[in-house]
Design a protein around this motif. Structure first.
Motif, PDB file in Angstrom:
ATOM      1  N   ASN A 114       0.797  -1.399  -0.159  1.00 30.74           N
ATOM      2  CA  ASN A 114      -0.139  -0.181  -0.168  1.00 30.74           C
ATOM      3  C   ASN A 114       0.876   1.099  -0.185  1.00 30.74           C
ATOM      4  O   ASN A 114       0.106   1.968  -0.726  1.00 30.74           O
ATOM      5  CB  ASN A 114      -0.758  -0.199   0.861  1.00 30.74           C
ATOM      6  CG  ASN A 114      -1.973  -1.578   1.090  1.00 30.74           C
ATOM      7  OD1 ASN A 114      -1.889  -1.550   0.275  1.00 30.74           O
ATOM      8  ND2 ASN A 114      -2.647  -0.998   2.341  1.00 30.74           N
TER       9      ASN A 114
ATOM     10  N   SER B 142       2.339   0.039  -4.374  1.00 28.46           N
ATOM     11  CA  SER B 142       1.652   0.209  -5.340  1.00 28.46           C
ATOM     12  C   SER B 142       1.656   2.157  -6.665  1.00 28.46           C
ATOM     13  O   SER B 142       1.383   1.628  -7.960  1.00 28.46           O
ATOM     14  CB  SER B 142       0.078   0.976  -4.875  1.00 28.46           C
ATOM     15  OG  SER B 142      -0.666  -0.177  -3.243  1.00 28.46           O
ATOM     16  N   PRO B 143       1.952   2.602  -6.305  1.00 33.74           N
ATOM     17  CA  PRO B 143       2.402   3.464  -7.511  1.00 33.74           C
ATOM     18  C   PRO B 143       3.550   3.537  -8.103  1.00 33.74           C
ATOM     19  O   PRO B 143       3.607   3.427 -10.015  1.00 33.74           O
ATOM     20  CB  PRO B 143       3.259   4.910  -6.698  1.00 33.74           C
ATOM     21  CG  PRO B 143       2.994   5.071  -5.228  1.00 33.74           C
ATOM     22  CD  PRO B 143       2.586   3.363  -5.054  1.00 33.74           C
TER      23      PRO B 143
ATOM     24  N   ALA C 296       1.721   0.641 -10.499  1.00 32.45           N
ATOM     25  CA  ALA C 296       0.927   1.692 -11.912  1.00 32.45           C
ATOM     26  C   ALA C 296       1.730   2.020 -12.796  1.00 32.45           C
ATOM     27  O   ALA C 296       1.136   1.725 -13.912  1.00 32.45           O
ATOM     28  CB  ALA C 296       0.366   2.514 -10.447  1.00 32.45           C
ATOM     29  N   ARG C 297       2.506   2.722 -12.103  1.00 26.79           N
ATOM     30  CA  ARG C 297       3.204   2.837 -13.521  1.00 26.79           C
ATOM     31  C   ARG C 297       3.871   1.844 -14.639  1.00 26.79           C
ATOM     32  O   ARG C 297       4.104   2.286 -15.687  1.00 26.79           O
ATOM     33  CB  ARG C 297       4.682   4.159 -12.491  1.00 26.79           C
ATOM     34  CG  ARG C 297       4.112   4.441 -12.906  1.00 26.79           C
ATOM     35  CD  ARG C 297       5.723   6.005 -12.755  1.00 26.79           C
ATOM     36  NE  ARG C 297       6.472   5.301 -11.782  1.00 26.79           N
ATOM     37  CZ  ARG C 297       6.400   5.909 -10.716  1.00 26.79           C
ATOM     38  NH1 ARG C 297       5.954   6.895 -10.431  1.00 26.79           N
ATOM     39  NH2 ARG C 297       7.294   4.856  -9.092  1.00 26.79           N
TER      40      ARG C 297
END
Ligand SMILES: Cc1cc2nc3c(=O)[nH]c(=O)nc-3n(C[C@H](O)[C@H](O)[C@H](O)COP(=O)(O)OP(=O)(O)OC[C@H]3O[C@@H](n4cnc5c(N)ncnc54)[C@H](O)[C@@H]3O)c2cc1C
Length: 171
Positions: A146, A150-151, A154-155
């Motif tokens: 978390n 997560s970022p 996503a990338r």
């Protein structure tokens, strides 16, 4: 499934409604580890593999079908280039012509195999790593996922989907 579809366009619902139950066949989800792609043959003579037959992967980055489409474009380009490049060097005799064409196809498929190998290793390995992170349980893993992953994930998904298959030339 229909009861769980929620709010979807009528066309999507119609696909579900018109699908016969006996049209479905269940089979295990397969995965090909990177080392098999590293050492195995992607092409042999005038035969090659593409799509899930080449790179079965876990569905977590949503790239299996996209990669199958990439295979198709790269395969068409490599075969096209091999057949066009050698057209001028054609050997006159009839029997020789067949052999020459076979050699050209083999060359095209070898190029396809070289081009796809590392892309497939990259995708199958990334899909596995993402699935591992997403499905691991435990508080520490959930915190890391978390807070940090997560970022990055996503990338990564967008980055992996961005692939240039090269241009198809017309004769
Ligand atoms: C749950 C899940 C979610 C997914 N989500 C995504 C996603 O979001 N994005 C994405 O890009 N990909 C996704 N995929 C992956 C994608 O569906 C596959 O990678 C893709 O369909 C592979 O295409 P293919 O043509 O190689 O194989 P397939 O689509 O499996 O086609 C093979 C065909 O060959 C036929 N066949 C098999 N044996 C024979 C035989 N002996 N004779 C004649 N025909 C035969 C089969 O009936 C089938 O029609 C997902 C997969 C799963 C399971």
């Amino acid at each position: 499934m229909l009861s769980k579809l929620g709010k979807v366009p009528d066309e999507v619902r119609a696909v579900m409604e018109n699908s016969e139950l006996d049209a479905f066949r269940c089979s295990h989800v397969r995965y090909r580890p990177a080392w098999e792609l590293l050492w195995g043959n992607i092409s042999k003579g005038s035969v090659c593999v593409a799509g899930d037959a080449l790179h079965p992967m876990v569905p977590d980055i949503g790239q299996g079908g996209c990669a199958a489409l990439e295979d198709g474009v790269v395969l068409a380009r490599c075969l096209g280039e091999a057949l066009l490049k050698n057209k001028k060097q054609e050997i006159k005799g009839k029997g020789e012509e067949g052999k020459e064409e076979y050699k050209r196809i083999e060359m095209g498929l070898n190029k396809y195999a070289r081009e796809r190998k590392w892309r497939c290793i990259d995708l199958t390995f990334t899909a596995y790593a993402v699935s591992f992170i997403q499905e691991s349980e435990g508080k520490i893993m959930a915190f890391l996922r978390n807070k940090f992953f997560s970022p990055i994930l996503a990338r990564l998904l967008f980055k992996k989907a961005d692939f240039d298959c090269g241009k198809l030339r017309s004769p």
